[in-house]
Design a protein around this motif. Structure first.
Motif, PDB file in Angstrom:
ATOM      1  N   LEU A  67       0.906  -1.239  -0.001  1.00  0.00           N
ATOM      2  CA  LEU A  67       0.101  -0.027   0.084  1.00  0.00           C
ATOM      3  C   LEU A  67       0.850   1.295   0.091  1.00  0.00           C
ATOM      4  CD1 LEU A  67      -2.864   1.239   0.014  1.00  0.00           C
ATOM      5  CD2 LEU A  67      -2.675   0.993   2.597  1.00  0.00           C
ATOM      6  N   ARG A  68       1.911   1.059   0.763  1.00  0.00           N
ATOM      7  CA  ARG A  68       2.958   2.367   0.688  1.00  0.00           C
ATOM      8  C   ARG A  68       3.400   2.577  -0.582  1.00  0.00           C
ATOM      9  NH1 ARG A  68       6.806   5.233   3.553  1.00  0.00           N
ATOM     10  NH2 ARG A  68       6.340   4.753   5.434  1.00  0.00           N
ATOM     11  N   ILE A  97      -2.920   7.683   7.703  1.00  0.00           N
ATOM     12  CA  ILE A  97      -1.410   7.863   8.170  1.00  0.00           C
ATOM     13  C   ILE A  97      -0.378   7.628   7.131  1.00  0.00           C
ATOM     14  CG2 ILE A  97      -0.019   7.291   9.983  1.00  0.00           C
ATOM     15  CD1 ILE A  97      -2.636   8.846  10.772  1.00  0.00           C
ATOM     16  N   LEU A  98      -0.430   6.536   6.566  1.00  0.00           N
ATOM     17  CA  LEU A  98       0.485   6.276   5.375  1.00  0.00           C
ATOM     18  C   LEU A  98       0.425   7.469   4.343  1.00  0.00           C
ATOM     19  CD1 LEU A  98       0.125   2.491   4.219  1.00  0.00           C
ATOM     20  CD2 LEU A  98       2.273   3.747   5.196  1.00  0.00           C
ATOM     21  N   ALA A 109       3.450  12.093   2.068  1.00  0.00           N
ATOM     22  CA  ALA A 109       3.883  13.101   1.687  1.00  0.00           C
ATOM     23  C   ALA A 109       4.749  13.852   2.237  1.00  0.00           C
ATOM     24  CB  ALA A 109       2.332  13.820   2.007  1.00  0.00           C
ATOM     25  N   TYR A 110       5.186  13.897   3.645  1.00  0.00           N
ATOM     26  CA  TYR A 110       6.108  14.397   4.487  1.00  0.00           C
ATOM     27  C   TYR A 110       7.519  14.049   3.760  1.00  0.00           C
ATOM     28  CZ  TYR A 110       9.385  15.249   8.390  1.00  0.00           C
ATOM     29  OH  TYR A 110      10.510  15.464   8.961  1.00  0.00           O
ATOM     30  N   ARG A 124     -11.445  12.669  15.120  1.00  0.00           N
ATOM     31  CA  ARG A 124     -11.098  14.137  15.341  1.00  0.00           C
ATOM     32  C   ARG A 124      -9.894  14.254  16.374  1.00  0.00           C
ATOM     33  NH1 ARG A 124     -15.999  14.140  18.442  1.00  0.00           N
ATOM     34  NH2 ARG A 124     -15.306  14.283  20.528  1.00  0.00           N
ATOM     35  N   GLU A 125      -9.794  13.307  17.156  1.00  0.00           N
ATOM     36  CA  GLU A 125      -8.896  12.987  18.240  1.00  0.00           C
ATOM     37  C   GLU A 125      -7.406  13.183  17.661  1.00  0.00           C
ATOM     38  OE1 GLU A 125     -10.348   8.976  17.521  1.00  0.00           O
ATOM     39  OE2 GLU A 125     -11.400  11.059  17.919  1.00  0.00           O
ATOM     40  N   VAL A 126      -7.319  12.316  16.449  1.00  0.00           N
ATOM     41  CA  VAL A 126      -5.941  12.331  15.531  1.00  0.00           C
ATOM     42  C   VAL A 126      -5.910  13.478  14.475  1.00  0.00           C
ATOM     43  CG1 VAL A 126      -4.623  10.885  14.065  1.00  0.00           C
ATOM     44  CG2 VAL A 126      -6.027   9.697  15.989  1.00  0.00           C
TER      45      VAL A 126
END
Length: 335
Positions: free
Chosen positions: A227-228, A252-253, A258-259, A277-279
Protein backbone atom coordinates in the motif's frame (compact mmCIF):
# COMPACT_ATOMS: atom_id res chain seq x y z
CA UNK A 1 -37.55 -40.27 14.14
CA UNK A 2 -36.62 -37.79 11.43
CA UNK A 3 -33.06 -36.48 11.72
CA UNK A 4 -32.29 -32.90 12.73
CA UNK A 5 -30.95 -30.53 10.14
CA UNK A 6 -29.05 -27.22 10.19
CA UNK A 7 -29.87 -23.97 8.43
CA UNK A 8 -26.95 -24.52 6.08
CA UNK A 9 -28.16 -28.02 5.16
CA UNK A 10 -31.70 -26.76 4.58
CA UNK A 11 -30.34 -24.04 2.28
CA UNK A 12 -28.32 -26.58 0.30
CA UNK A 13 -31.32 -28.87 -0.17
CA UNK A 14 -33.47 -25.96 -1.35
CA UNK A 15 -30.69 -24.40 -3.46
CA UNK A 16 -31.14 -21.03 -1.78
CA UNK A 17 -29.00 -18.93 0.57
CA UNK A 18 -28.84 -19.44 4.33
CA UNK A 19 -30.20 -15.91 4.64
CA UNK A 20 -33.31 -16.85 2.62
CA UNK A 21 -33.98 -19.87 4.86
CA UNK A 22 -33.52 -17.83 8.04
CA UNK A 23 -35.76 -15.02 6.78
CA UNK A 24 -38.45 -17.49 5.70
CA UNK A 25 -38.47 -19.19 9.11
CA UNK A 26 -38.80 -15.78 10.78
CA UNK A 27 -41.66 -14.66 8.51
CA UNK A 28 -39.76 -11.88 6.79
CA UNK A 29 -41.87 -9.98 4.24
CA UNK A 30 -38.82 -10.03 1.93
CA UNK A 31 -39.51 -13.71 1.18
CA UNK A 32 -42.34 -14.71 -1.14
CA UNK A 33 -45.15 -16.84 0.36
CA UNK A 34 -44.27 -19.67 -2.05
CA UNK A 35 -40.62 -19.78 -0.98
CA UNK A 36 -41.53 -19.44 2.70
CA UNK A 37 -43.92 -22.39 2.38
CA UNK A 38 -41.22 -24.54 0.73
CA UNK A 39 -38.73 -23.72 3.47
CA UNK A 40 -41.16 -24.39 6.31
CA UNK A 41 -42.35 -27.67 4.79
CA UNK A 42 -38.80 -28.97 4.45
CA UNK A 43 -37.89 -27.74 7.94
CA UNK A 44 -40.89 -29.59 9.37
CA UNK A 45 -40.06 -32.72 7.37
CA UNK A 46 -36.55 -32.83 8.84
CA UNK A 47 -37.65 -31.92 12.37
CA UNK A 48 -35.73 -28.65 12.24
CA UNK A 49 -35.86 -26.49 15.38
CA UNK A 50 -33.51 -24.13 17.21
CA UNK A 51 -31.41 -25.41 20.10
CA UNK A 52 -34.01 -26.03 22.84
CA UNK A 53 -31.59 -25.16 25.66
CA UNK A 54 -30.90 -21.75 24.18
CA UNK A 55 -34.60 -21.12 23.54
CA UNK A 56 -35.52 -22.02 27.14
CA UNK A 57 -32.78 -19.81 28.52
CA UNK A 58 -34.02 -16.90 26.41
CA UNK A 59 -37.43 -17.00 28.07
CA UNK A 60 -36.00 -15.19 31.11
CA UNK A 61 -34.30 -11.80 30.90
CA UNK A 62 -30.71 -11.43 32.03
CA UNK A 63 -30.50 -7.63 31.88
CA UNK A 64 -27.22 -8.07 30.00
CA UNK A 65 -26.23 -7.07 26.45
CA UNK A 66 -23.33 -8.58 24.51
CA UNK A 67 -21.25 -6.18 22.39
CA UNK A 68 -18.67 -7.47 19.91
CA UNK A 69 -15.94 -5.05 18.81
CA UNK A 70 -13.63 -6.03 15.92
CA UNK A 71 -10.53 -4.25 17.27
CA UNK A 72 -9.46 -1.81 19.96
CA UNK A 73 -6.79 0.02 17.96
CA UNK A 74 -9.49 2.07 16.20
CA UNK A 75 -10.86 4.78 18.51
CA UNK A 76 -14.10 4.75 16.48
CA UNK A 77 -15.21 1.58 18.28
CA UNK A 78 -14.36 3.00 21.72
CA UNK A 79 -16.62 5.94 20.96
CA UNK A 80 -19.37 3.60 19.65
CA UNK A 81 -19.12 1.71 22.95
CA UNK A 82 -19.58 4.91 24.94
CA UNK A 83 -22.87 5.51 23.08
CA UNK A 84 -23.97 1.95 23.80
CA UNK A 85 -23.05 2.23 27.49
CA UNK A 86 -24.96 5.49 27.92
CA UNK A 87 -28.15 3.92 26.55
CA UNK A 88 -27.65 0.75 28.62
CA UNK A 89 -27.29 2.74 31.83
CA UNK A 90 -30.63 4.43 31.20
CA UNK A 91 -32.23 0.96 31.09
CA UNK A 92 -30.18 -0.40 34.02
CA UNK A 93 -28.58 -2.94 31.70
CA UNK A 94 -25.12 -4.44 31.95
CA UNK A 95 -22.82 -4.59 28.91
CA UNK A 96 -20.36 -7.43 28.31
CA UNK A 97 -17.76 -6.49 25.69
CA UNK A 98 -15.93 -8.99 23.51
CA UNK A 99 -13.10 -8.29 21.04
CA UNK A 100 -12.84 -10.42 17.89
CA UNK A 101 -9.47 -8.98 16.77
CA UNK A 102 -10.80 -9.14 13.18
CA UNK A 103 -10.70 -12.96 13.44
CA UNK A 104 -13.51 -15.19 12.20
CA UNK A 105 -12.45 -18.00 14.54
CA UNK A 106 -12.58 -15.73 17.58
CA UNK A 107 -15.91 -14.33 16.40
CA UNK A 108 -17.29 -17.89 16.16
CA UNK A 109 -16.13 -18.62 19.72
CA UNK A 110 -17.84 -15.47 20.97
CA UNK A 111 -21.11 -16.31 19.20
CA UNK A 112 -21.03 -19.82 20.67
CA UNK A 113 -20.84 -18.29 24.15
CA UNK A 114 -23.60 -15.81 23.39
CA UNK A 115 -26.02 -18.54 22.27
CA UNK A 116 -25.85 -20.12 25.73
CA UNK A 117 -28.34 -17.64 27.19
CA UNK A 118 -25.85 -15.21 28.74
CA UNK A 119 -27.38 -12.12 27.14
CA UNK A 120 -30.72 -10.69 26.07
CA UNK A 121 -29.37 -9.34 22.77
CA UNK A 122 -26.20 -8.78 20.77
CA UNK A 123 -24.61 -5.79 19.02
CA UNK A 124 -21.82 -6.70 16.61
CA UNK A 125 -19.47 -5.11 14.09
CA UNK A 126 -18.46 -8.08 11.95
CA UNK A 127 -14.75 -8.86 11.64
CA UNK A 128 -12.81 -8.15 8.44
CA UNK A 129 -11.94 -11.84 8.06
CA UNK A 130 -15.60 -12.85 8.30
CA UNK A 131 -16.52 -10.36 5.58
CA UNK A 132 -13.60 -11.42 3.39
CA UNK A 133 -14.55 -15.12 3.64
CA UNK A 134 -18.30 -14.34 3.59
CA UNK A 135 -18.93 -17.08 6.15
CA UNK A 136 -21.80 -16.02 8.40
CA UNK A 137 -23.14 -19.28 9.88
CA UNK A 138 -22.16 -18.24 13.41
CA UNK A 139 -24.20 -15.06 13.03
CA UNK A 140 -27.17 -16.98 11.69
CA UNK A 141 -26.97 -19.15 14.81
CA UNK A 142 -27.83 -16.08 16.92
CA UNK A 143 -30.85 -15.40 14.70
CA UNK A 144 -31.71 -19.10 14.76
CA UNK A 145 -31.77 -19.13 18.56
CA UNK A 146 -34.04 -16.07 18.57
CA UNK A 147 -31.42 -13.77 20.11
CA UNK A 148 -32.10 -10.19 18.98
CA UNK A 149 -29.16 -9.04 16.85
CA UNK A 150 -28.12 -5.58 15.67
CA UNK A 151 -25.26 -5.15 13.20
CA UNK A 152 -23.50 -1.79 13.53
CA UNK A 153 -21.01 0.03 11.30
CA UNK A 154 -20.30 -2.97 9.04
CA UNK A 155 -23.80 -3.66 7.79
CA UNK A 156 -23.45 -4.58 4.11
CA UNK A 157 -24.28 -8.22 4.94
CA UNK A 158 -27.39 -10.19 3.99
CA UNK A 159 -28.55 -11.29 7.44
CA UNK A 160 -32.10 -10.93 8.83
CA UNK A 161 -31.21 -8.47 11.59
CA UNK A 162 -31.55 -4.83 12.53
CA UNK A 163 -28.70 -2.60 11.31
CA UNK A 164 -27.14 0.77 12.10
CA UNK A 165 -24.46 2.27 9.87
CA UNK A 166 -23.24 5.46 8.26
CA UNK A 167 -23.69 6.69 4.68
CA UNK A 168 -20.32 5.36 3.49
CA UNK A 169 -21.03 5.64 -0.22
CA UNK A 170 -22.50 9.14 -0.01
CA UNK A 171 -19.65 10.36 2.20
CA UNK A 172 -17.06 9.70 -0.50
CA UNK A 173 -19.39 10.81 -3.28
CA UNK A 174 -19.75 14.18 -1.53
CA UNK A 175 -16.03 14.43 -0.67
CA UNK A 176 -15.04 13.72 -4.29
CA UNK A 177 -17.57 16.24 -5.57
CA UNK A 178 -16.17 18.81 -3.14
CA UNK A 179 -12.84 18.67 -5.00
CA UNK A 180 -14.45 18.51 -8.46
CA UNK A 181 -16.53 21.62 -7.72
CA UNK A 182 -13.30 23.49 -6.99
CA UNK A 183 -11.68 22.52 -10.26
CA UNK A 184 -9.55 19.64 -9.02
CA UNK A 185 -9.35 17.00 -11.76
CA UNK A 186 -6.60 14.64 -10.61
CA UNK A 187 -8.20 12.96 -7.56
CA UNK A 188 -6.87 9.76 -6.00
CA UNK A 189 -8.13 7.24 -3.47
CA UNK A 190 -6.16 5.05 -1.06
CA UNK A 191 -7.58 2.09 0.84
CA UNK A 192 -6.52 -0.77 3.09
CA UNK A 193 -10.14 -1.96 3.40
CA UNK A 194 -11.16 -2.20 -0.26
CA UNK A 195 -12.03 -5.89 0.21
CA UNK A 196 -14.77 -5.38 2.85
CA UNK A 197 -18.24 -3.85 2.66
CA UNK A 198 -17.59 -0.36 3.98
CA UNK A 199 -14.45 0.00 1.87
CA UNK A 200 -16.30 -1.07 -1.27
CA UNK A 201 -19.07 1.45 -0.60
CA UNK A 202 -16.61 4.32 -0.12
CA UNK A 203 -14.83 3.43 -3.34
CA UNK A 204 -18.19 3.21 -5.11
CA UNK A 205 -19.02 6.75 -3.98
CA UNK A 206 -15.69 8.00 -5.35
CA UNK A 207 -16.23 6.23 -8.68
CA UNK A 208 -19.81 7.53 -9.01
CA UNK A 209 -18.68 11.11 -8.46
CA UNK A 210 -16.01 10.81 -11.14
CA UNK A 211 -18.60 9.22 -13.47
CA UNK A 212 -16.14 8.58 -16.28
CA UNK A 213 -15.28 12.25 -16.72
CA UNK A 214 -12.17 12.16 -14.55
CA UNK A 215 -9.51 9.44 -14.49
CA UNK A 216 -9.53 7.15 -11.45
CA UNK A 217 -6.34 6.82 -9.40
CA UNK A 218 -6.60 3.94 -6.93
CA UNK A 219 -4.07 2.63 -4.41
CA UNK A 220 -5.52 -0.43 -2.68
CA UNK A 221 -3.83 -3.20 -0.70
CA UNK A 222 -4.13 -5.00 2.62
CA UNK A 223 -0.33 -5.38 2.76
CA UNK A 224 1.20 -2.25 4.38
CA UNK A 225 4.40 -2.16 2.30
CA UNK A 226 2.50 -2.72 -0.93
CA UNK A 227 0.00 0.00 0.00
CA UNK A 228 2.88 2.35 0.79
CA UNK A 229 4.37 1.80 -2.69
CA UNK A 230 1.03 2.38 -4.38
CA UNK A 231 0.30 5.59 -2.47
CA UNK A 232 3.81 6.84 -3.21
CA UNK A 233 3.18 6.20 -6.91
CA UNK A 234 -0.06 8.20 -6.77
CA UNK A 235 1.73 11.13 -5.17
CA UNK A 236 4.98 11.13 -7.15
CA UNK A 237 4.13 9.63 -10.57
CA UNK A 238 0.43 10.33 -11.02
CA UNK A 239 0.85 13.57 -9.07
CA UNK A 240 -2.70 13.57 -7.77
CA UNK A 241 -3.84 16.95 -6.53
CA UNK A 242 -6.20 15.49 -3.92
CA UNK A 243 -6.33 12.18 -2.09
CA UNK A 244 -9.23 10.51 -0.28
CA UNK A 245 -8.32 7.83 2.28
CA UNK A 246 -10.94 5.25 3.26
CA UNK A 247 -9.46 4.22 6.61
CA UNK A 248 -6.99 5.03 9.38
CA UNK A 249 -4.06 3.04 7.94
CA UNK A 250 -4.18 4.57 4.47
CA UNK A 251 -4.67 8.05 5.96
CA UNK A 252 -1.59 7.86 8.19
CA UNK A 253 0.49 6.33 5.38
CA UNK A 254 -0.52 9.10 2.98
CA UNK A 255 0.43 11.87 5.43
CA UNK A 256 3.77 10.18 6.13
CA UNK A 257 4.63 9.67 2.45
CA UNK A 258 3.73 13.28 1.62
CA UNK A 259 6.13 14.39 4.36
CA UNK A 260 8.92 12.06 3.16
CA UNK A 261 8.56 13.22 -0.45
CA UNK A 262 8.43 16.88 0.56
CA UNK A 263 4.95 17.28 -0.93
CA UNK A 264 3.34 20.29 0.72
CA UNK A 265 -0.14 19.84 2.19
CA UNK A 266 -2.41 21.60 1.28
CA UNK A 267 -0.67 23.73 -1.40
CA UNK A 268 0.42 20.71 -3.51
CA UNK A 269 -1.88 18.01 -2.14
CA UNK A 270 -5.31 18.15 -0.50
CA UNK A 271 -6.07 15.32 1.91
CA UNK A 272 -9.26 13.90 3.44
CA UNK A 273 -9.14 10.91 5.80
CA UNK A 274 -11.60 8.55 7.47
CA UNK A 275 -10.20 9.09 10.96
CA UNK A 276 -11.39 10.56 14.24
CA UNK A 277 -11.01 14.15 15.33
CA UNK A 278 -8.78 13.11 18.25
CA UNK A 279 -6.06 12.30 15.68
CA UNK A 280 -6.96 14.66 12.83
CA UNK A 281 -6.68 17.83 14.91
CA UNK A 282 -3.18 17.02 16.15
CA UNK A 283 -1.51 16.20 12.83
CA UNK A 284 0.59 18.86 11.09
CA UNK A 285 -1.08 20.23 9.10
CA UNK A 286 -4.36 19.28 10.74
CA UNK A 287 -6.25 16.79 8.59
CA UNK A 288 -9.72 17.25 7.14
CA UNK A 289 -11.78 14.17 7.93
CA UNK A 290 -15.15 12.50 7.61
CA UNK A 291 -16.92 12.49 10.96
CA UNK A 292 -18.90 9.27 11.41
CA UNK A 293 -20.61 10.27 14.68
CA UNK A 294 -19.74 6.98 16.43
CA UNK A 295 -21.42 7.88 19.72
CA UNK A 296 -24.67 8.36 17.80
CA UNK A 297 -24.11 5.04 15.99
CA UNK A 298 -23.73 3.22 19.34
CA UNK A 299 -26.66 5.02 20.92
CA UNK A 300 -28.94 4.28 17.95
CA UNK A 301 -27.89 0.61 17.83
CA UNK A 302 -28.76 0.21 21.51
CA UNK A 303 -32.05 2.06 21.08
CA UNK A 304 -33.07 -0.26 18.25
CA UNK A 305 -32.05 -3.36 20.22
CA UNK A 306 -34.14 -2.29 23.19
CA UNK A 307 -37.12 -1.59 20.93
CA UNK A 308 -36.73 -5.12 19.58
CA UNK A 309 -36.49 -6.56 23.11
CA UNK A 310 -39.61 -4.65 24.15
CA UNK A 311 -41.60 -6.00 21.20
CA UNK A 312 -41.97 -2.67 19.41
CA UNK A 313 -41.06 -4.13 16.01
CA UNK A 314 -42.96 -6.77 14.08
CA UNK A 315 -41.29 -10.20 13.79
CA UNK A 316 -39.59 -10.62 10.41
CA UNK A 317 -39.43 -6.88 9.76
CA UNK A 318 -36.05 -5.33 10.38
CA UNK A 319 -34.97 -1.78 11.06
CA UNK A 320 -32.08 -0.18 9.19
CA UNK A 321 -30.86 3.21 10.35
CA UNK A 322 -28.25 5.20 8.42
CA UNK A 323 -26.43 8.01 10.23
CA UNK A 324 -25.34 10.94 8.05
CA UNK A 325 -21.62 11.69 8.08
CA UNK A 326 -20.09 15.18 8.06
CA UNK A 327 -17.06 16.45 6.14
CA UNK A 328 -14.97 18.46 8.60
CA UNK A 329 -12.55 20.85 6.94
CA UNK A 330 -9.27 21.56 8.71
CA UNK A 331 -5.95 22.71 7.23
CA UNK A 332 -5.39 19.89 4.70
CA UNK A 333 -8.19 21.02 2.34
CA UNK A 334 -7.54 24.75 2.34
CA UNK A 335 -7.58 26.38 -1.12
Amino acid sequence: MKSKITLKELAKLLNVSVSTVSKALHDSPEISPKTAERVKELAKLHNYRPNPVAVNLKRSKTGTIGVVIPNISNSFFARVLSGIEAQAQEKNQQVITYISNESIERERQICDMLTSGLVDGVLIAVSEETQKKQEYDHLFSLVDYDIPLVLYDRINIDIPADKVGVDDEKSFFDATNYFISRGVKNIGLASAIHHVGIGKLRIKGYEKALAGENEQHLACSTVPEELRKKIKSLLTKDKVQALLCTDFESTILATRIAYEENIQVPSQLKLIGYIGREVAEFLTPSLSYIEQHPVEVGSKAMEILNNRLEGNYKPGQFKESIIATSLVHLESTKF
